[in-house]
Each structure stands twice: as structure tokens, then as C-alpha cells.
Design an enzyme around this catalytic site. Structure first.
Site, short mmCIF file in Angstrom:
data_model
loop_
_atom_site.label_atom_id
_atom_site.label_comp_id
_atom_site.label_asym_id
_atom_site.label_seq_id
_atom_site.Cartn_x
_atom_site.Cartn_y
_atom_site.Cartn_z
N HIS A 78 0.84 -1.21 0.00
CA HIS A 78 0.00 0.00 0.00
C HIS A 78 0.87 1.26 0.00
CE1 HIS A 78 -3.24 -2.64 2.12
NE2 HIS A 78 -3.02 -3.01 0.87
N HIS A 237 -9.46 -1.73 -4.63
CA HIS A 237 -8.34 -2.10 -3.76
C HIS A 237 -7.43 -3.11 -4.46
CE1 HIS A 237 -5.96 -2.29 -0.18
NE2 HIS A 237 -5.84 -3.59 -0.43
N ASP A 241 -3.44 -2.64 -4.99
CA ASP A 241 -2.40 -3.64 -4.70
C ASP A 241 -1.53 -3.91 -5.93
OD1 ASP A 241 -3.04 -4.15 -2.04
OD2 ASP A 241 -4.32 -5.88 -2.50
N HIS A 264 -1.01 -11.00 -4.95
CA HIS A 264 0.39 -10.58 -4.77
C HIS A 264 1.38 -11.55 -5.44
CE1 HIS A 264 -1.00 -7.45 -2.19
NE2 HIS A 264 -1.50 -8.29 -1.32
ZN LIG Z 1 -4.03 -4.57 -0.19
#
Ligand SMILES: [Zn+2]
Length: 304
Positions: A78, A237, A241, A264
Site C-alpha cells: 500500500h 483495492h 495492490d 500478490h
Molecule cells: Zn491490499
């Protein structure tokens, strides 16, 4: 010419790590041009700086961690996303513990923090990574792609079948020559189903998670007072990311990202795949002001 940026002077924040639950003090310090973003653990004696690079990603379980040797810094995504949004190229991030503070679960508090000290332009030209051909990675049915594009845009498809998710948009495509990251993306918070929290806590993750740093979802509704910040906060969001994970390439991308269920791990796989394919990208600078819309305007210290 677009030039590199850092912050005007050091600034501090105190918060907790969302995974460890530990209190952490973070100091952002200006850094010299061409030094990039790096993290320093002030609680580890003689800790060498950890450069914020895709190759230094050491773990992607529920957040992105960087590490060299035994020294790790967790949950960098973030903050990295906020730094991309503000066009910050060079910065030292000092942490008194192993995790970047989660703040409110979005990138907005980092934007605000930096706005209190302001941003300065440096002499060196700002470098971009221009995508020259498609690069695609997959993991099961998840996909992440980078394509050539004269600018930066990002599209994401979020796939989850739940009554709350089903009531909100799951697809978003944002072209950052038209929209403001600060206004449209930075405030999107982390989110999760409350019934999945015990599973994460069983592996010592999310120990600091609360409705103050995430959107909590029960079987029927958003649990946070005040509801969502954007109608499409969940998918936004995910884009926040992606932007943070891809900024670990060290320079902003000129290209288009398309993600389908990517998280991720896949975002990092994409960054590493790109770096390996040297014919798929080139480093470039901008001599003309034609892309001045990249990054937010230079920020002066906020009047507080
Ligand atoms: Zn996040």
C-alpha cells in the site's frame, strides 16, 4: 523533462502491523536521485537497506514482503502504491519493526502524510519502463498481463461469489491519463470475509486486523459503520495492490495491465517475468511535457 522526485523533509507515522499486530514507527526520509526506494529496519543492528525490487520479494502470503538474508519487511504494497501515485522515485523508509503500518488499510494515509511535508523535484530525469510486447503469466485460472500502451492503464476482474461482492462491481478499468489515483483509488481499503479471519490468524497473519484497517464482511453485509468509500471499493483495492506490487519494478510502467483474479504472488511473477524478458521492455525518459499528467502535481506542504 519529467524529473525524479523525493520528499521535502523527513516525516513520521506510528501505527500497527496488520499481520503482526505490533506497534511500529515509520520514518520516511528524502533520498538522493537514482537511489530508488529502500527500507531500513532500525530495530535490527547493522541492518543493510533492503531495496524495493521485485527480486527482493520474499513472501506473498496475504501481503507482499521484501527480504534479504534474515531481515524482512512486510506489507509494503500500500505504501509502494501511494509512492507510485505521487510519482516518488527516491525514498528511505525506516521501520522500527518488521511491518509497514497498515494505517486505515488503504494508501490514503500515506498520501496525506507526504502531503504534510511536500514533494521536491530532483535534477535527474525520471525513468519509465516502456512495455514493448505482451507478457502474460498464469497461476491456475488467474492471469496477469502487461501490454504496450502509450500511458498507463490498469484493468482488473475480481472473481468471488458472495452476496456482498455480488452487489458491487467486480470489474474496473482505469486510464490514469484521465483519472486521479489520489481521488479514485488511494482510499480503497483492504477487505475480507469475517469468517475467514480465524484461518488467517491460525497461521499468525491478520493479528492486527480490525474494522479500523479493513472492510469486514459478514454473511449479508459490510460491517463497517459508514459502508464503503467507493461503490467499487473491492475491485479498486485490488488495483491499488497491483500498482504497489508492480512499482517494485523500480520505475513506473508505460503500458497496460490486465488482471484476472491476480494477487500478490501472480503480480510478482509478472514483474519477474518482465525483467527476465529483456526484449519486452526498455527504459525511457520524457523530454516533452506531453505526459505531465503522470503522477499527481508536485505537492506543497499541506497547511495544517
Ligand atoms: Zn491490499
Amino acid at each position: 523533462m519529467l524529473r525524479q522526485r523525493t520528499i521535502r523533509k523527513p516525516v513520521h507515522a506510528i501505527g500497527i502491523g496488520v499481520h503482526t499486530g505490533d506497534k511500529v514507527r515509520m520514518t520516511l526520509r528524502p533520498a538522493a536521485e537514482n537511489t530508488g526506494i529502500s527500507f531500513v529496519r532500525t530495530d535490527v543492528r547493522a541492518s543493510a537497506p533492503i531495496r524495493a525490487t521485485a527480486e527482493n520479494v520474499s513472501d506473498t502470503t496475504l501481503s507482499t514482503s521484501l527480504g534479504t538474508g534474515d531481515v524482512q519487511v512486510a506489507t509494503v504494497e500500500h505504501l509502494m502504491s501511494a509512492l507510485w501515485g505521487l510519482g516518488i522515485d527516491n525514498l528511505v523508509v525506516e521501520l522500527s519493526s518488521e511491518e509497514v503500518p497498515i494505517m486505515d488499510g488503504s494508501a490514503a494515509p500515506f498520501i496525506y502524510l507526504i502531503s504534510t511535508v511536500g514533494i521536491v523535484e530532483q535534477q535527474a530525469p525520471k525513468q519509465f519502463i516502456r512495455i514493448k510486447r505482451d507478457i502474460k503469466v498464469t497461476q491456475g485460472d488467474a492471469e496477469a498481463v502487461l501490454k504496450p500502451y502509450d500511458g498507463f492503464k490498469a484493468a482488473y476482474t475480481f472473481v468471488a461469489d458472495h452476496p456482498v461482492y455480488n452487489r458491487h462491481p467486480k470489474v474496473s478499468e482505469l486510464d490514469f491519463s484521465n483519472i486521479s489515483y489520489v481521488d479514485q483509488v488511494s482510499r480503497a481499503r483492504s477487505f475480507g470475509l469475517i469468517k475467514e479471519l480465524p484461518q488467517a490468524q491460525a497461521i499468525n497473519k491478520m493479528l492486527g486486523s480490525s474494522l479500523e484497517n479493513a472492510v469486514g464482511i459478514d454473511d449479508f453485509d459490510v460491517m463497517n459503520e459508514g459502508g464503503l468509500r467507493y461503490e467499487d471499493e473491492f475491485v479498486k483495492h485490488k488495483l491499488l495492490d497491483v500498482i504497489g506490487d508492480l512499482y517494485l519494478l523500480g520505475r513506473p510502467i508505460l503500458g497496460a495491465f490486465e488482471g484476472f483474479k491476480s494477487g500478490h504472488a501472480l503480480n510478482n511473477k509478472l514483474a519477474r517475468a518482465l525483467l527476465r524478458c529483456e526484449d519486452a521492455w526498455e527504459m525511457t525518459t520524457y523530454e516533452t511535457p506531453a505526459v505531465a499528467e503522470f503522477g499527481e502535481p508536485i505537492m506543497q506542504p499541506a497547511a495544517i
